[in-house]
Design a protein around this motif. Structure first.
Motif, mmCIF file in Angstrom:
data_model
loop_
_atom_site.group_PDB
_atom_site.id
_atom_site.type_symbol
_atom_site.label_atom_id
_atom_site.label_comp_id
_atom_site.label_asym_id
_atom_site.label_seq_id
_atom_site.Cartn_x
_atom_site.Cartn_y
_atom_site.Cartn_z
ATOM 1 N N LYS A 47 -5.781 9.616 3.262
ATOM 2 C CA LYS A 47 -6.161 8.108 4.179
ATOM 3 C C LYS A 47 -6.934 7.768 4.342
ATOM 4 C CE LYS A 47 -5.896 12.222 7.146
ATOM 5 N NZ LYS A 47 -5.223 12.623 8.107
ATOM 6 N N ALA A 48 -7.944 7.871 4.033
ATOM 7 C CA ALA A 48 -9.205 7.087 4.335
ATOM 8 C C ALA A 48 -10.136 6.234 2.340
ATOM 9 C CB ALA A 48 -10.503 7.872 4.743
ATOM 10 N N SER A 49 -9.848 7.506 1.545
ATOM 11 C CA SER A 49 -10.457 6.926 0.300
ATOM 12 C C SER A 49 -9.397 6.343 -0.618
ATOM 13 C CB SER A 49 -10.628 8.131 -0.413
ATOM 14 O OG SER A 49 -10.719 9.048 -0.503
ATOM 15 N N ASN A 50 -8.198 6.326 -0.843
ATOM 16 C CA ASN A 50 -7.091 5.093 -2.055
ATOM 17 C C ASN A 50 -6.379 5.023 -1.082
ATOM 18 O OD1 ASN A 50 -4.990 6.104 -0.558
ATOM 19 N ND2 ASN A 50 -4.558 7.984 -1.653
ATOM 20 N N ALA A 51 -7.403 4.040 0.382
ATOM 21 C CA ALA A 51 -6.732 2.838 1.473
ATOM 22 C C ALA A 51 -6.852 1.757 0.735
ATOM 23 C CB ALA A 51 -7.906 2.726 2.046
ATOM 24 N N GLY A 52 -7.712 1.606 -0.595
ATOM 25 C CA GLY A 52 -7.667 0.247 -1.164
ATOM 26 C C GLY A 52 -6.585 -0.327 -1.694
ATOM 27 N N GLY A 53 -5.340 0.426 -1.662
ATOM 28 C CA GLY A 53 -4.297 -0.009 -3.016
ATOM 29 C C GLY A 53 -3.924 -0.909 -1.975
ATOM 30 N N VAL A 54 -3.020 -0.461 -0.416
ATOM 31 C CA VAL A 54 -2.267 -0.960 0.550
ATOM 32 C C VAL A 54 -3.241 -1.841 0.791
ATOM 33 C CG1 VAL A 54 -3.059 0.733 2.387
ATOM 34 C CG2 VAL A 54 -0.755 -0.467 1.843
ATOM 35 N N GLY A 55 -4.943 -1.425 1.378
ATOM 36 C CA GLY A 55 -5.733 -3.024 1.598
ATOM 37 C C GLY A 55 -5.697 -4.435 0.565
ATOM 38 N N VAL A 56 -5.361 -4.130 -0.341
ATOM 39 C CA VAL A 56 -5.191 -5.181 -1.389
ATOM 40 C C VAL A 56 -3.913 -5.597 -1.409
ATOM 41 C CG1 VAL A 56 -5.649 -5.697 -3.432
ATOM 42 C CG2 VAL A 56 -7.248 -4.778 -3.281
ATOM 43 N N SER A 57 -2.825 -4.588 -1.066
ATOM 44 C CA SER A 57 -1.760 -5.241 -0.874
ATOM 45 C C SER A 57 -1.451 -5.983 -0.219
ATOM 46 C CB SER A 57 -0.727 -4.172 -0.362
ATOM 47 O OG SER A 57 0.105 -3.283 -2.096
ATOM 48 N N GLY A 58 -2.543 -6.143 0.814
ATOM 49 C CA GLY A 58 -2.275 -7.412 2.222
ATOM 50 C C GLY A 58 -3.081 -8.050 2.410
ATOM 51 N N LEU A 59 -4.146 -7.748 1.377
ATOM 52 C CA LEU A 59 -4.849 -9.173 1.177
ATOM 53 C C LEU A 59 -3.440 -10.175 0.019
ATOM 54 C CD1 LEU A 59 -8.431 -8.133 0.217
ATOM 55 C CD2 LEU A 59 -7.195 -9.165 2.322
ATOM 56 N N GLU A 60 -2.742 -8.913 -1.101
ATOM 57 C CA GLU A 60 -1.798 -9.835 -1.985
ATOM 58 C C GLU A 60 -0.542 -11.058 -1.138
ATOM 59 O OE1 GLU A 60 1.825 -8.839 -4.917
ATOM 60 O OE2 GLU A 60 -0.202 -7.893 -4.705
ATOM 61 N N GLU A 96 -6.486 -2.515 -9.948
ATOM 62 C CA GLU A 96 -7.633 -1.501 -9.603
ATOM 63 C C GLU A 96 -7.729 -1.615 -8.575
ATOM 64 O OE1 GLU A 96 -7.669 -5.013 -13.293
ATOM 65 O OE2 GLU A 96 -7.274 -4.826 -10.985
ATOM 66 N N ALA A 97 -7.220 -1.691 -7.847
ATOM 67 C CA ALA A 97 -7.245 -1.702 -5.752
ATOM 68 C C ALA A 97 -7.670 -0.380 -5.850
ATOM 69 C CB ALA A 97 -6.856 -2.425 -5.468
ATOM 70 N N THR A 98 -6.947 0.761 -6.222
ATOM 71 C CA THR A 98 -6.833 2.282 -5.273
ATOM 72 C C THR A 98 -8.187 2.930 -5.976
ATOM 73 O OG1 THR A 98 -4.796 2.055 -5.784
ATOM 74 C CG2 THR A 98 -5.767 4.133 -4.990
ATOM 75 N N GLY A 99 -7.937 2.724 -7.481
ATOM 76 C CA GLY A 99 -8.483 3.493 -8.138
ATOM 77 C C GLY A 99 -10.618 3.082 -7.827
ATOM 78 N N TYR A 100 -11.115 1.290 -7.802
ATOM 79 C CA TYR A 100 -11.846 1.021 -7.350
ATOM 80 C C TYR A 100 -12.155 1.564 -6.465
ATOM 81 C CZ TYR A 100 -12.363 -2.120 -11.788
ATOM 82 O OH TYR A 100 -12.232 -2.965 -13.298
ATOM 83 N N GLY A 101 -11.607 0.761 -5.531
ATOM 84 C CA GLY A 101 -11.708 1.285 -3.857
ATOM 85 C C GLY A 101 -12.187 3.442 -3.589
ATOM 86 N N LEU A 102 -11.702 3.676 -3.915
ATOM 87 C CA LEU A 102 -11.816 5.543 -4.570
ATOM 88 C C LEU A 102 -13.110 5.269 -4.914
ATOM 89 C CD1 LEU A 102 -11.262 7.918 -4.470
ATOM 90 C CD2 LEU A 102 -10.184 7.551 -6.979
ATOM 91 N N VAL A 103 -13.385 4.851 -6.228
ATOM 92 C CA VAL A 103 -14.875 4.752 -6.630
ATOM 93 C C VAL A 103 -15.651 4.505 -5.578
ATOM 94 C CG1 VAL A 103 -16.770 4.560 -8.519
ATOM 95 C CG2 VAL A 103 -14.262 5.245 -8.917
#
Length: 281
Positions: free
Chosen positions: A205-218, A41-48
């Protein structure tokens, strides 16, 4: 595209070839073997989450009732749509490479379930579900070349999907903001047009950063041999997107736009790290 199934196959092959187990190696894995809650969910949720921050801060509006065009119908588009519905926005479109579904009165939660079943389980085309949703299917079109009014554009499909003609049509129809879910979905000419027309524009580079960010959390969870609770990961994702928005806003305050703020914040972070590592003086 690459989703949990494909990552699972690659991770399984890695384990088979190396006979190594318990190593992270890939992110986006299944929870059965070291994945993180909220990674899909991370990229889509982070975008919103970032869209909501920008709409409230810059447009002085609520997400409630905002007419949002979403392109694509894969992972990012699906979960962005899910979160938009939760925030009360009206989703006017989703698409695939064959055409677009237009929901003039807004997509419903039942519509989204049908779309997710079509794409995730049946691996089908949107044209196959036209009779099962409340929207109208238009073959050979995208959300960006149909003459429909949107408040917000959230391109979540592919690179360079919004060109100058599309940008001009969006501006003509009164678009207020463009926030990127895909990587580089807005080409250079379209970006220039949005800037010239003072449209709120936040790059991927800012708005879809949630995906790679949660990859870091993984990866952090893998290193700890732990799996965090879903609500903990979601809160970290919200905090991450809020911090990125804060950094953009602070740098923008030195002159320019949020887009320029994102560029400055990214550059300064890399430059400072290089300095502290002794790579530049």
């Amino acid at each position: 595209g690459v989703g949990g199934r494909e990552i699972g196959y690659m991770y399984g092959q890695y384990k088979r070839l190396t006979n190594k187990h318990g190593e992270g190696v890939l992110t986006g894995k299944s929870l059965l073997f070291g994945g993180s809650p909220f990674r899909p969910e991370a990229t889509g949720y982070g975008l919103v989450y970032m869209t909501k921050l920008a709409v409230e801060d810059r447009l002085k509006r609520s997400m409630e009732g905002m007419r949002c065009a979403v392109s694509g119908s894969g992972n990012v588009a699906q979960f962005a749509s899910q979160k938009l519905l939760e925030f009360g926005a009206k989703i006017i479109s989703v698409s695939d490479s064959s055409g677009v579904l237009i929901f003039e009165n807004g997509m419903t939660e039942d519509d989204l379930k049908v779309i997710m079943d079509c794409k995730n389980m049946k691996r089908g085309r949107l044209s196959s579900i036209e009779d099962n949703v409340s929207g109208t299917y238009i073959a050979g079109k995208s959300p960006w070349n149909v003459d429909v009014k949107y408040d917000l554009a959230l391109p979540c499909a592919t690179q360079n999907e919004i060109d100058l003609d599309a940008a001009q049509l969006l501006v003509k129809n009164g678009v207020l903001g463009v926030l990127e879910g895909a990587n580089l979905p807005t080409n250079a000419e379209a970006q220039e047009h949005f800037r010239a027309q003072k449209v709120l524009y936040i790059p991927g580079k800012a708005s879809n950063a949630g995906g790679v960010g949660v990859s870091g959390l993984e990866m952090s969870q893998n290193a700890q041999r732990l799996t965090w609770k879903p609500e903990e990961v979601d809160q970290k994702l919200q905090d991450m997107m809020a911090n990125i928005y804060k950094l953009m806003s602070e740098e923008e305050g030195k002159g320019g736009t949020l887009e320029e703020g994102a560029n400055r914040a990214g550059f300064i972070k890399v430059a400072q790290a290089m300095k502290e590592l002794g790579w530049v003086y």
